[in-house]
Structures are given as structure tokens and as C-alpha cells.
Design a protein around this motif. Sequence first.
Motif, short mmCIF file in Angstrom:
data_model
loop_
_atom_site.label_atom_id
_atom_site.label_comp_id
_atom_site.label_asym_id
_atom_site.label_seq_id
_atom_site.Cartn_x
_atom_site.Cartn_y
_atom_site.Cartn_z
N LYS A 1 0.82 -1.22 0.00
CA LYS A 1 0.00 0.00 0.00
C LYS A 1 0.85 1.27 0.00
N GLN A 2 2.16 1.12 0.12
CA GLN A 2 3.06 2.26 0.25
C GLN A 2 4.10 2.26 -0.87
N ASP A 3 4.78 3.38 -1.04
CA ASP A 3 5.90 3.47 -1.96
C ASP A 3 7.20 3.52 -1.15
N PHE A 4 7.91 2.41 -1.18
CA PHE A 4 9.17 2.31 -0.43
C PHE A 4 10.39 2.52 -1.32
N SER A 5 10.20 3.14 -2.47
CA SER A 5 11.32 3.40 -3.38
C SER A 5 12.42 4.17 -2.66
N ASN A 6 13.64 3.72 -2.84
CA ASN A 6 14.84 4.38 -2.29
C ASN A 6 14.85 4.45 -0.77
N LYS A 7 14.10 3.60 -0.11
CA LYS A 7 14.09 3.55 1.35
C LYS A 7 14.81 2.30 1.83
N THR A 8 15.24 2.33 3.08
CA THR A 8 15.83 1.16 3.71
C THR A 8 14.85 0.65 4.76
N ILE A 9 14.55 -0.64 4.70
CA ILE A 9 13.68 -1.30 5.67
C ILE A 9 14.55 -2.25 6.47
N ILE A 10 14.51 -2.11 7.78
CA ILE A 10 15.26 -2.99 8.68
C ILE A 10 14.23 -3.83 9.43
N LEU A 11 14.25 -5.13 9.20
CA LEU A 11 13.29 -6.02 9.82
C LEU A 11 13.68 -6.34 11.25
N PHE A 12 12.68 -6.45 12.11
CA PHE A 12 12.87 -7.01 13.44
C PHE A 12 11.61 -7.80 13.77
N ALA A 13 11.78 -8.81 14.58
CA ALA A 13 10.64 -9.68 14.87
C ALA A 13 10.72 -10.20 16.30
N THR A 14 9.59 -10.73 16.73
CA THR A 14 9.53 -11.47 17.98
C THR A 14 9.04 -12.87 17.61
N SER A 15 9.51 -13.85 18.37
CA SER A 15 9.14 -15.22 18.06
C SER A 15 9.31 -16.10 19.29
N GLY A 16 8.40 -17.03 19.42
CA GLY A 16 8.50 -17.97 20.52
C GLY A 16 9.55 -19.03 20.29
N SER A 17 9.87 -19.32 19.01
CA SER A 17 10.77 -20.44 18.79
C SER A 17 11.61 -20.39 17.52
N SER A 18 11.43 -19.38 16.69
CA SER A 18 12.19 -19.41 15.43
C SER A 18 12.81 -18.05 15.12
N GLY A 19 13.69 -18.06 14.14
CA GLY A 19 14.35 -16.84 13.68
C GLY A 19 13.51 -16.14 12.63
N LEU A 20 14.14 -15.21 11.92
CA LEU A 20 13.45 -14.46 10.87
C LEU A 20 13.14 -15.28 9.63
N GLY A 21 13.74 -16.47 9.54
CA GLY A 21 13.48 -17.32 8.38
C GLY A 21 13.80 -16.60 7.10
N ASN A 22 12.90 -16.69 6.14
CA ASN A 22 13.08 -16.04 4.84
C ASN A 22 12.25 -14.76 4.74
N SER A 23 11.97 -14.12 5.85
CA SER A 23 11.13 -12.93 5.84
C SER A 23 11.61 -11.89 4.84
N ASP A 24 12.91 -11.65 4.79
CA ASP A 24 13.43 -10.64 3.87
C ASP A 24 13.15 -11.02 2.42
N LYS A 25 13.39 -12.26 2.06
CA LYS A 25 13.14 -12.71 0.69
C LYS A 25 11.65 -12.77 0.38
N ASP A 26 10.86 -13.19 1.37
CA ASP A 26 9.41 -13.27 1.16
C ASP A 26 8.78 -11.90 0.97
N LEU A 27 9.33 -10.87 1.62
CA LEU A 27 8.76 -9.53 1.53
C LEU A 27 9.28 -8.72 0.34
N LYS A 28 10.41 -9.08 -0.21
CA LYS A 28 11.03 -8.32 -1.29
C LYS A 28 10.09 -8.10 -2.48
#
Length: 165
Positions: A106-133
Motif C-alpha cells: 500500500k506504500q511506496d518504499f522506493s529508495n528507502k531502507t527497511i530494517i526487519l525485526f521480529a519477535t518469536s516464541g521459537s524461530s528466527g526471521l526465516g526467509n522474511s526478507d526474501k518473502d517480503l522483497k
Amino acid sequence: MQSTIQDQKVLVAYFSATGTTKQVAENLAKVTGADIYEIKPSVPYTDADLDWRNSKSRTSVEMNNKTSRPEMLGDDFSVEGYDTVFLGFPIWWGTAPHIIATFLEKQDFSNKTIILFATSGSSGLGNSDKDLKPSVSTNTTIIKGNVLNGNPSVEELQAWIETLK
């Protein structure tokens, strides 16, 4: 990265189904001096919706459909004017909840930097970066970031930000 962040307009955007990610996001906004924005679903998630053991629960159905885009409130918000966006969420099924893709699309993220952070009971970020790209423009930088469990202190978050340099 702190010196870079001081020279930029920073946003902490987050989705929190149970309040855990919200606590981290609020502390991260304090550390960075960022504005904060909560990504809210049009229909809030109930405990039954969040039951990952039930294949018919709302989240199970959404996460098993890669094209699912849950509706969100706040269509009037814009990331225009922000340079860096810390984007937080709980890990669901090894990745970001699909409402995060709704927000990104819904947004225009052109030329922006997105830094992911997450909370989880048992796993890491997995492929979140690739899945969101695919949900952002090709000139958007997504940094994988970190899982920030246990409601990290302001000092711990500051130390994490230092590792992003």
C-alpha cells in the motif's frame, strides 16, 4: 548506523497480535528517536484466530495462502518523507504475517531502507526478507535485522543498532 539514523527521518512500523512486538517497537522508537506507526488489521485477531495448531484458524488459512493480504486500518498513513523504516512483526509459520505484505504493497518504499525485526516464541526471521522483497520496489533495501525477544532494554536495542553499521 546510529550516526546515519540521526541524519534521517526514521519510522518504526509494527504489527503486534498479542502486544509482544509492540513493547519492542516502542523501545526501539525511543532509542532511534523515530516516529511510530501500528499496523492494525481491519478485524483484530482473537486467540482462536491465532491457534497455529488448528489448520482452520484464521492465521493458518492466511499463512497457507501466499496471496492472502489481510485488510488493514489506516489507509491515510504514508511513509513518504521517511528514509529508514524499522519494520516489526511476530514470526508466523517461519516468516512475516501476510498483513506485513499488505502494508508494504500500500506504500511506496522506493529508495528507502527497511530494517526487519521480529519477535518469536521459537524461530528466527526465516526467509522474511526474501518473502517480503516482491512487495516493494526493486530499489528498496531490506535488511534482515534480528529477532528481538524478551522485551530488550533500550541499552540492548542501542547495542543492536550499532551492529547495523
